[in-house]
Design a protein around this motif. Structure first.
Motif, mmCIF file in Angstrom:
data_model
loop_
_atom_site.group_PDB
_atom_site.id
_atom_site.type_symbol
_atom_site.label_atom_id
_atom_site.label_comp_id
_atom_site.label_asym_id
_atom_site.label_seq_id
_atom_site.Cartn_x
_atom_site.Cartn_y
_atom_site.Cartn_z
ATOM 1 N N SER A 227 0.975 -1.220 0.030
ATOM 2 C CA SER A 227 0.096 0.074 0.017
ATOM 3 C C SER A 227 0.833 1.282 0.022
ATOM 4 O O SER A 227 1.986 1.326 0.581
ATOM 5 C CB SER A 227 -1.139 0.023 1.413
ATOM 6 O OG SER A 227 -1.855 1.121 1.154
ATOM 7 N N VAL A 228 0.458 2.455 -0.512
ATOM 8 C CA VAL A 228 0.933 3.629 -0.505
ATOM 9 C C VAL A 228 0.277 4.866 -0.276
ATOM 10 O O VAL A 228 -0.839 4.823 -0.844
ATOM 11 C CB VAL A 228 2.012 3.661 -1.986
ATOM 12 C CG1 VAL A 228 1.032 3.729 -3.117
ATOM 13 C CG2 VAL A 228 2.978 4.630 -1.916
ATOM 14 N N ILE A 229 0.895 5.678 0.264
ATOM 15 C CA ILE A 229 0.348 7.099 0.366
ATOM 16 C C ILE A 229 0.968 8.040 -0.110
ATOM 17 O O ILE A 229 2.378 8.316 0.380
ATOM 18 C CB ILE A 229 -0.050 7.195 2.019
ATOM 19 C CG1 ILE A 229 -0.938 6.164 2.358
ATOM 20 C CG2 ILE A 229 -0.763 8.700 2.312
ATOM 21 C CD1 ILE A 229 -1.152 6.445 3.927
ATOM 22 N N SER A 286 0.913 5.552 7.017
ATOM 23 C CA SER A 286 0.649 6.863 7.481
ATOM 24 C C SER A 286 1.662 7.394 8.661
ATOM 25 O O SER A 286 1.996 8.520 8.786
ATOM 26 C CB SER A 286 -0.695 7.062 8.095
ATOM 27 O OG SER A 286 -0.955 6.331 9.333
ATOM 28 N N GLU A 287 2.473 6.297 9.235
ATOM 29 C CA GLU A 287 3.489 6.500 10.499
ATOM 30 C C GLU A 287 4.618 7.522 9.564
ATOM 31 O O GLU A 287 5.129 8.013 10.140
ATOM 32 C CB GLU A 287 3.841 5.312 10.880
ATOM 33 C CG GLU A 287 3.152 4.720 11.857
ATOM 34 C CD GLU A 287 3.542 3.674 12.717
ATOM 35 O OE1 GLU A 287 3.719 3.760 13.969
ATOM 36 O OE2 GLU A 287 4.076 2.564 12.108
ATOM 37 N N ARG A 288 4.926 6.973 8.400
ATOM 38 C CA ARG A 288 5.871 7.701 7.841
ATOM 39 C C ARG A 288 5.657 8.644 6.683
ATOM 40 O O ARG A 288 6.238 9.710 6.376
ATOM 41 C CB ARG A 288 6.676 6.691 6.863
ATOM 42 C CG ARG A 288 6.802 5.292 7.458
ATOM 43 C CD ARG A 288 8.303 5.337 8.218
ATOM 44 N NE ARG A 288 9.494 6.056 7.874
ATOM 45 C CZ ARG A 288 10.350 5.238 7.090
ATOM 46 N NH1 ARG A 288 10.145 3.978 6.902
ATOM 47 N NH2 ARG A 288 11.405 6.066 6.722
ATOM 48 N N ALA A 289 4.494 8.486 5.961
ATOM 49 C CA ALA A 289 3.870 9.751 5.226
ATOM 50 C C ALA A 289 3.317 10.864 5.564
ATOM 51 O O ALA A 289 3.192 11.778 5.025
ATOM 52 C CB ALA A 289 2.681 9.000 4.350
ATOM 53 N N CYS A 290 2.649 10.606 6.875
ATOM 54 C CA CYS A 290 1.664 11.911 7.258
ATOM 55 C C CYS A 290 2.200 12.573 8.303
ATOM 56 O O CYS A 290 2.768 11.989 9.394
ATOM 57 C CB CYS A 290 0.326 11.303 7.332
ATOM 58 S SG CYS A 290 -0.515 10.582 5.756
ATOM 59 N N VAL A 313 3.736 14.317 4.182
ATOM 60 C CA VAL A 313 4.948 15.081 4.292
ATOM 61 C C VAL A 313 5.843 14.444 3.266
ATOM 62 O O VAL A 313 6.609 15.194 2.619
ATOM 63 C CB VAL A 313 5.575 14.574 5.740
ATOM 64 C CG1 VAL A 313 7.050 15.343 5.911
ATOM 65 C CG2 VAL A 313 4.838 15.315 6.788
ATOM 66 N N GLN A 314 5.849 13.279 3.078
ATOM 67 C CA GLN A 314 6.373 12.473 1.938
ATOM 68 C C GLN A 314 5.690 11.122 1.572
ATOM 69 O O GLN A 314 5.186 10.784 2.396
ATOM 70 C CB GLN A 314 8.211 12.138 2.291
ATOM 71 C CG GLN A 314 7.979 11.465 3.559
ATOM 72 C CD GLN A 314 9.465 11.128 4.122
ATOM 73 O OE1 GLN A 314 10.399 11.546 3.697
ATOM 74 N NE2 GLN A 314 9.525 10.815 5.296
ATOM 75 N N PRO A 315 5.913 10.795 0.425
ATOM 76 C CA PRO A 315 5.106 9.570 -0.098
ATOM 77 C C PRO A 315 5.749 8.425 0.687
ATOM 78 O O PRO A 315 7.055 8.504 1.013
ATOM 79 C CB PRO A 315 5.507 9.408 -1.394
ATOM 80 C CG PRO A 315 5.604 10.778 -2.008
ATOM 81 C CD PRO A 315 6.376 11.449 -0.757
ATOM 82 N N ALA A 316 4.975 7.375 1.068
ATOM 83 C CA ALA A 316 5.549 6.184 1.901
ATOM 84 C C ALA A 316 5.049 5.077 1.411
ATOM 85 O O ALA A 316 3.523 5.257 1.344
ATOM 86 C CB ALA A 316 5.357 6.481 3.387
ATOM 87 N N GLY A 370 9.949 7.711 -0.292
ATOM 88 C CA GLY A 370 10.657 8.085 -1.330
ATOM 89 C C GLY A 370 10.169 9.302 -1.969
ATOM 90 O O GLY A 370 9.207 10.121 -1.400
ATOM 91 N N ALA A 371 10.789 9.914 -3.130
ATOM 92 C CA ALA A 371 10.393 11.127 -3.477
ATOM 93 C C ALA A 371 9.079 10.994 -4.258
ATOM 94 O O ALA A 371 8.308 12.174 -4.325
ATOM 95 C CB ALA A 371 11.498 11.627 -4.465
#
Length: 390
Positions: A227-229, A286-290, A313-316, A370-371
């Motif tokens: 899954s990706v956000i 969401s722990e890494r992305a938001c 904040v960044q895609p994860a 990731g970018a």
């Protein structure tokens, strides 16, 4: 409403990996945490203050949990409503029994969504073998058959018209009825999918509601693989998904978290698939992305604290680690090459401290940033491959 402030005690019905991650977030705020679970060595056991052992219908254990809690929430749908009622005598339970009673029965859930005007794929409820045969015929013979109650990570589901069962659609329907225990089911017409997405929405008792940007999900054998956000759906579709999530939360008068799984069809339609009133596998990223993770948001929501910022904040991305990775070709235990996987840039390892690995069991996940969403997915899948080396 009065906020339940840090220093109070949160009770969680369920001590699996979702309960564990909820507890870890609550502890970072300074809350005390206790859980109820059938397994005294459940994943949450190692990060909470107390663990009450009891099956999902143990009203005494649920009441004991609630007596020492200022609020009670849940991480699994399989709880009996009697348990929630028993807990509610001693502490607010969020989400509550009225909402869970609808969601944990797929027939009631589908009917509720239909009656509230939400977009759904064609479906039929069947409470007998002949009713299922009639439903499959009416739906064109290519269907997903799901147990009305229970079933998770692909369990409790049978596909008709996909080559997994043999015979005519009628014969396959009769076989599916037997395979699913001769109990009520929902037959869903297969739709032409472009992608699968989900939206996590949080609502606090005082009414504030926030929904996370949608996640893009990839399933195999009805189990979420990665899954990706953010999901990258077109802005108009994202707006529609957000509006659907908020509308469902408001209609339920949600207190806590609600994940809405959705289909995007090849002709651009958005259809609601299923609901989950708890943290969701597709939002581990969401722990890494938001700015705020789903777990922190869940604690804020049930404690009636201001909801956190959900901006990306960044895609994860995440990939699930199933017990298969711990087994070699002969079924013997092995240790995945975590050292190789963790060399991938942006990679983080999350293990749930489950003591025994078996095929299909979620043992943990990898996450990566990731970018772009595509780079985050590529990194996490690269790391997963490295786990299998050696």
């Amino acid at each position: 409403m009065t906020a339940i402030l840090p220093g109070s005690t949160i009770g969680i019905l369920g001590g699996g990996q979702l309960g564990r991650m909820l507890a870890m977030s609550a502890r970072s705020f300074g809350y005390r945490v206790q859980v109820m679970d059938p397994d005294p060595s459940c994943p949450a056991r190692f990060v909470v203050d107390a663990c009450f052992e009891g099956p999902w219908n143990d009203t005494r254990a649920a009441a004991d949990l609630a007596r020492g809690s200022d609020v009670v929430t849940l991480e699994i749908e399989q709880l009996s409503l009697d348990c929630l009622d028993a807990a509610a005598k001693y502490a607010p339970v969020r989400p509550g029994a009225a909402m869970l009673g609808i969601i944990q029965d797929r027939i009631l859930q589908k009917n509720w969504l239909r009656d509230h005007g939400l977009p759904l794929g064609d479906y039929r409820a069947a409470e007998s073998e002949q009713a299922l045969v009639d439903a499959v015929t009416a739906l064109g013979g290519r269907c997903f058959i799901k147990s009305a109650r229970g079933g998770y990570d692909g369990r409790g589901q049978v596909k008709i018209g996909f080559g997994e069962l043999t015979g005519t659609p009628e014969e396959q329907a009769r076989e599916a009825w037997k395979l699913l225990g001769q109990r009520p089911v929902v037959a869903e017409k297969a739709v032409a999918l472009e992608r699968e997405v989900s939206v996590m929405v949080a609502r606090r008792p005082s009414g504030e509601t926030r929904s996370f940007p949608s996640a893009l999900n990839h399933h195999e054998n009805q189990i979420l693989v990665w899954s990706v956000i953010p999901s990258g759906v077109p802005p108009a579709l994202e707006k529609q998904a957000q509006e659907l999530a908020s509308a469902i939360a408001d209609q339920f008068t949600l207190e806590g978290l609600l994940a809405i799984e959705m289909f995007v069809t090849t002709d651009g339609k958005l259809l609601v698939n299923e609901l989950a009133p708890r943290p969701h596998n597709s939002y581990h990223a969401s722990e890494r992305a938001c700015v705020t993770s789903q777990f922190e948001q869940g604690i804020r929501a049930v404690c009636d604290l201001p909801l956190g910022d959900v901006a990306v904040v960044q895609p994860a991305a995440i990939v699930n680690l199933l017990g298969d990775l711990w087994l070699d070709g002969d079924g013997q235990q092995r240790t995945p090459r975590f050292d190789l996987a963790m060399a991938v840039p942006g990679l983080r390892l999350h293990l749930y401290e489950k003591h025994s690995a078996r095929k299909g069991r979620k043992m943990g996940h990898l996450s990566s940033v990731g970018a772009t969403p595509e780079e985050a997915v590529a990194r996490v899948l690269e790391a997963e491959k490295k786990l299998k080396q050696g």
